[in-house]
Write a protein that holds these residues in place. Structure first.
Motif, PDB file in Angstrom:
ATOM      1  N   GLU A   1       0.460   8.960  -0.344  1.00  0.00           N
ATOM      2  CA  GLU A   1       0.294  10.351  -0.625  1.00  0.00           C
ATOM      3  C   GLU A   1      -1.234  10.573  -0.942  1.00  0.00           C
ATOM      4  OE1 GLU A   1       2.035  14.104  -3.200  1.00  0.00           O
ATOM      5  OE2 GLU A   1       3.120  12.055  -3.302  1.00  0.00           O
ATOM      6  N   SER A   2      -1.715   9.664  -2.033  1.00  0.00           N
ATOM      7  CA  SER A   2      -3.110   9.929  -2.477  1.00  0.00           C
ATOM      8  C   SER A   2      -4.256   9.520  -1.405  1.00  0.00           C
ATOM      9  CB  SER A   2      -3.220   9.384  -4.005  1.00  0.00           C
ATOM     10  OG  SER A   2      -2.814   7.886  -3.678  1.00  0.00           O
ATOM     11  N   GLU A   3      -4.252   8.472  -1.208  1.00  0.00           N
ATOM     12  CA  GLU A   3      -5.332   7.857  -0.286  1.00  0.00           C
ATOM     13  C   GLU A   3      -4.788   7.415   0.939  1.00  0.00           C
ATOM     14  OE1 GLU A   3      -8.786   6.174  -3.183  1.00  0.00           O
ATOM     15  OE2 GLU A   3      -6.845   5.645  -4.089  1.00  0.00           O
TER      16      GLU A   3
ATOM     17  N   HIS B   1       2.045   2.901  -2.336  1.00  0.00           N
ATOM     18  CA  HIS B   1       1.685   3.905  -3.292  1.00  0.00           C
ATOM     19  C   HIS B   1       0.632   4.957  -2.925  1.00  0.00           C
ATOM     20  CE1 HIS B   1      -0.927   0.280  -4.031  1.00  0.00           C
ATOM     21  NE2 HIS B   1      -1.651   1.304  -4.717  1.00  0.00           N
ATOM     22  N   LEU B   2      -0.108   4.297  -1.873  1.00  0.00           N
ATOM     23  CA  LEU B   2      -1.402   5.081  -1.478  1.00  0.00           C
ATOM     24  C   LEU B   2      -1.180   5.930  -0.389  1.00  0.00           C
ATOM     25  CD1 LEU B   2      -3.973   2.136  -1.357  1.00  0.00           C
ATOM     26  CD2 LEU B   2      -3.565   3.690  -3.256  1.00  0.00           C
TER      27      LEU B   2
ATOM     28  N   ASP C   1       0.846  -1.123   0.039  1.00  0.00           N
ATOM     29  CA  ASP C   1       0.060  -0.040  -0.187  1.00  0.00           C
ATOM     30  C   ASP C   1       0.822   1.346   0.070  1.00  0.00           C
ATOM     31  OD1 ASP C   1      -2.202  -1.523   0.072  1.00  0.00           O
ATOM     32  OD2 ASP C   1      -2.409  -1.357   2.259  1.00  0.00           O
TER      33      ASP C   1
ATOM     34  N   LYS D   1      -6.431   4.277   3.099  1.00  0.00           N
ATOM     35  CA  LYS D   1      -6.794   3.132   2.546  1.00  0.00           C
ATOM     36  C   LYS D   1      -5.498   2.224   2.792  1.00  0.00           C
ATOM     37  CE  LYS D   1      -9.906   3.839  -1.083  1.00  0.00           C
ATOM     38  NZ  LYS D   1     -10.257   3.793  -2.588  1.00  0.00           N
TER      39      LYS D   1
END
Length: 652
Positions: free
Chosen positions: A532-534, A529-530, A527, A537
């Motif tokens: 910064e964006s989400e 990669h999430l 996870d 989650k």
């Protein structure tokens, strides 16, 4: 020097005798308005004899409980094999029956025969109050066959007393009597804690606790863990529970009592210790509950070069090795469950698996247009309907009990409604739910859940997350209520469970992020990669150990990269990192991957002993509001102390 006897004269013929070695003179002392007179009456020859015989008895005994003491045996070890032995035992008077005494110590009870002593001595003994501490010298003899007590380890013998000495007199009126079947109230147990510790079950509990800790140390040291003491006095750091502050003589400067050794054990890994453990004292200024104290004990563990499964395997083997009773040792490996599945099926991140009764989703059986506003107020967003069935439980709980469960389960919700429906007849479910559901919907639910007459239905409709939490609490409360009424729901065997894949963050009421565990938890690699964006989650490499519905341990793989740690603290959690600079610096100076866990030992011992409150497994716990009724702590500072620490003085 000579062996003398001290009597307490109370203006009557009642006497209390003390033993001791006193100088060769007589004196009269006044104490508390009573007269203490030293005389040397009724002192038998055995009390003047050399200790050499008793030293030999102690040496011959295989029991080490009497080593380094002036007794030969405890009150719990003498049996028929000791008949004919001269012994010396010491303890508290449990019963006084004129012809015999029952003497108690930390290891058991022994009957003492006094009827063959002279009249004056028997009269003296007859006046001894219960809970007086005495020494008995005498010979072990067999009990008459019709008086053998098979319920006692010492039930086939008694001690024929030749000499009795009082070592510590008790008053005739005690604040509480040590009777196992008649426990004092909680207030009395806390105020006279040192007396409550005399109860056999408290003696057993504290010894079990000691043995458990010893076994844990033994296991960890065998596996090359290093026991390191870390500071209790530290500085206040962001996040976590409320901390206690400690004033110093430096104006405006305070220590903080550590919530746990979290930062120190990470720094030990940076320092190359590799394997650390500590039975640590921790402090949190939180509300006292049955499973929470302001100061508590945890087994703290940290390892370098590990992954999540390594920690899990370590703890499973540790618990199996150290479990106090071999017949109840847990089977390993323990079951694992994701946070998502735990919430979906049980409405809790610490589910009690000793009974089934899972949460079932029945949302698809309802008409969403008709039921968009079936709760106390309109439900924003998605509507959820879920249910739990308790088989054959409809007639167990009264309406008042069900009403209490509903009130308690819904006390923190505003967008959901709970219905507790005992189905004695099928018409009951229709009568109870017809105001919120159509007959068609009710029939669909009955068919889907395979409801039969005699079942208890718990149905909650509302906001999805609230519905799960309401039913999760209702599930436990209902099981408690059913068992309180004699309807056994839970299995007897312990059920261990690992909860994994927790969210790394949770949303605060202000829309910002909070750490779900603590801000040093490594994000799940899948996870990253999430972040910064989400971020909501993102899962964390956090794991909790649950036993019978209670969390007894928690840990995580730690962040070992300084840049990632600073990003999470600064950019995502918006915390001031100045107080954590020592840790961030350490992470940047060659830090090994590491992780650890802490087990709440007070909770674990309470569950092993089958008691609800951890106060029952702590020698000197705090009571309600964190107060100590025995010593009166916390107490106000004196004016002088306030001046020393540069604090305002108040008489309140």
């Amino acid at each position: 020097m000579m062996d003398l006897t001290l009597y307490l004269l109370k203006g009557s013929s009642s006497l209390v005798r003390f033993g001791g070695v006193l100088p060769k003179f007589s004196t009269v002392m006044k104490r508390h308005g009573k007269v203490l007179k030293i005389i040397n009456e009724y002192s038998s020859s055995s009390s003047l004899s050399s200790l050499s015989h008793f030293e030999a008895q102690r040496t011959a005994s295989n029991d080490k409980k009497s080593c380094f003491t002036t007794r030969t045996h405890t009150c719990g070890e003498l049996t028929s094999k000791d008949i004919g032995c001269k012994v010396r035992v010491k303890g508290w008077i449990q019963y006084n029956r004129s012809k015999f005494l029952l003497l108690r110590d930390a290891y058991g009870m022994t009957q003492v025969l006094v009827e063959e002593m002279n009249d004056k001595m028997r009269q003296f003994i007859d006046g001894l109050p219960l809970e007086s501490v005495i020494e008995v010298n005498g010979e072990v003899i067999a009990r008459p066959k019709d008086q053998i007590n098979n319920k006692m380890v010492t039930g086939d013998i008694e001690i024929k007393a030749s000499d009795i000495r009082v070592l510590g007199a008790a008053p005739k009126q005690m604040p509480l009597q040590i009777k196992e079947k008649k426990l004092p109230t909680e207030d009395i147990r806390m105020k006279y804690r040192y007396l409550y510790l005399r109860y056999p079950h408290m003696q057993k509990t504290l010894r079990l606790r000691s043995q458990l800790f010893h076994s844990m140390r033994e296991f960890l040291i065998q596996h090359h863990f290093v026991d390191v003491e870390t500071p209790t006095l530290f500085r206040k750091t962001p996040g976590g529970a409320q901390e206690f502050v400690v004033p110093t003589q430096i104006p405006g400067h305070f220590y903080s009592l550590v919530q746990s050794p979290q930062q120190f054990k990470q720094l030990l890994m940076i320092g190359g210790l590799d394997r650390y453990f500590q039975i640590a004292r921790c402090y949190r200024d939180e509300t006292v509950r049955h499973d929470r104290q302001p100061e508590f004990t945890q087994l703290d563990i940290e390892l370098s070069f590990v992954e999540r499964e390594d920690i899990i395997k370590l703890i499973e083997e540790l618990l199996k090795f150290s479990w106090p009773t071999s017949e109840e040792r847990p089977d390993i490996p323990f079951l694992q469950m994701t946070f998502h599945d735990a919430m979906l099926n049980y409405g809790s991140d610490k589910p009690d698996l000793r009974f089934e009764s899972k949460i079932c989703d029945v949302t698809h059986l309802l008409n969403p247009q008709k039921n968009a506003s079936i709760c106390q107020q309109e439900v924003p967003g998605e509507l959820s309907a879920r249910a739990i069935i308790f088989p054959k439980a409809a007639s167990v709980c009264k309406k008042d009990h069900l009403k209490e469960i509903k009130t308690e389960a819904m006390k923190n919700t505003i967008h959901s409604d709970l219905h507790m429906v005992p189905i004695k007849k099928f018409r009951d479910i229709k009568n109870s739910l017809q105001s919120v559901l159509s007959v068609e919907e009710i029939n669909k639910i009955v068919d889907f859940l395979k409801v039969v007459e005699g079942d208890l239905l718990c149905l909650c409709i509302g906001k999805p997350l609230e519905v799960l939490k309401v039913l999760g609490l209702a599930r436990v409360l209902t099981a408690d209520a059913l068992e309180a009424n004699g309807f056994m729901v839970r299995e007897v065997e312990n059920r261990f469970l690992w909860i994994v894949d927790f969210p790394l963050f949770e949303e605060s009421g202000m829309g910002s992020l909070l750490s779900a565990h603590h801000p040093f938890t490594q994000p799940h690699p899948d996870d990253m990669h999430l972040l910064e964006s989400e971020p909501l989650k993102v899962r964390g490499l956090h794991y909790d150990l649950v036993l019978n519905g209670s969390e007894i341990g928690g840990g995580s793989i730690r962040i070992s990269d300084a840049h990632l740690q600073k990003y999470i603290l600064n950019d995502l959690l918006h915390l001031d990192t100045s107080t954590l600079q020592h840790l961030i610096d350490g992470l940047s100076l060659g830090c090994p991957p590491h992780g650890g866990i802490a087990l709440g030992l007070d909770r674990l011992v309470a569950m092993i002993c089958g008691v609800k409150s951890i106060r029952e497994v702590i020698a000197f716990p705090k009571g309600l509001k964190g107060k100590d009724p025995m010593a009166g702590a916390p107490a106000p500072l004196t004016k002088e102390d306030a001046e020393t620490y540069k604090l305002p003085f108040s008489h309140c």
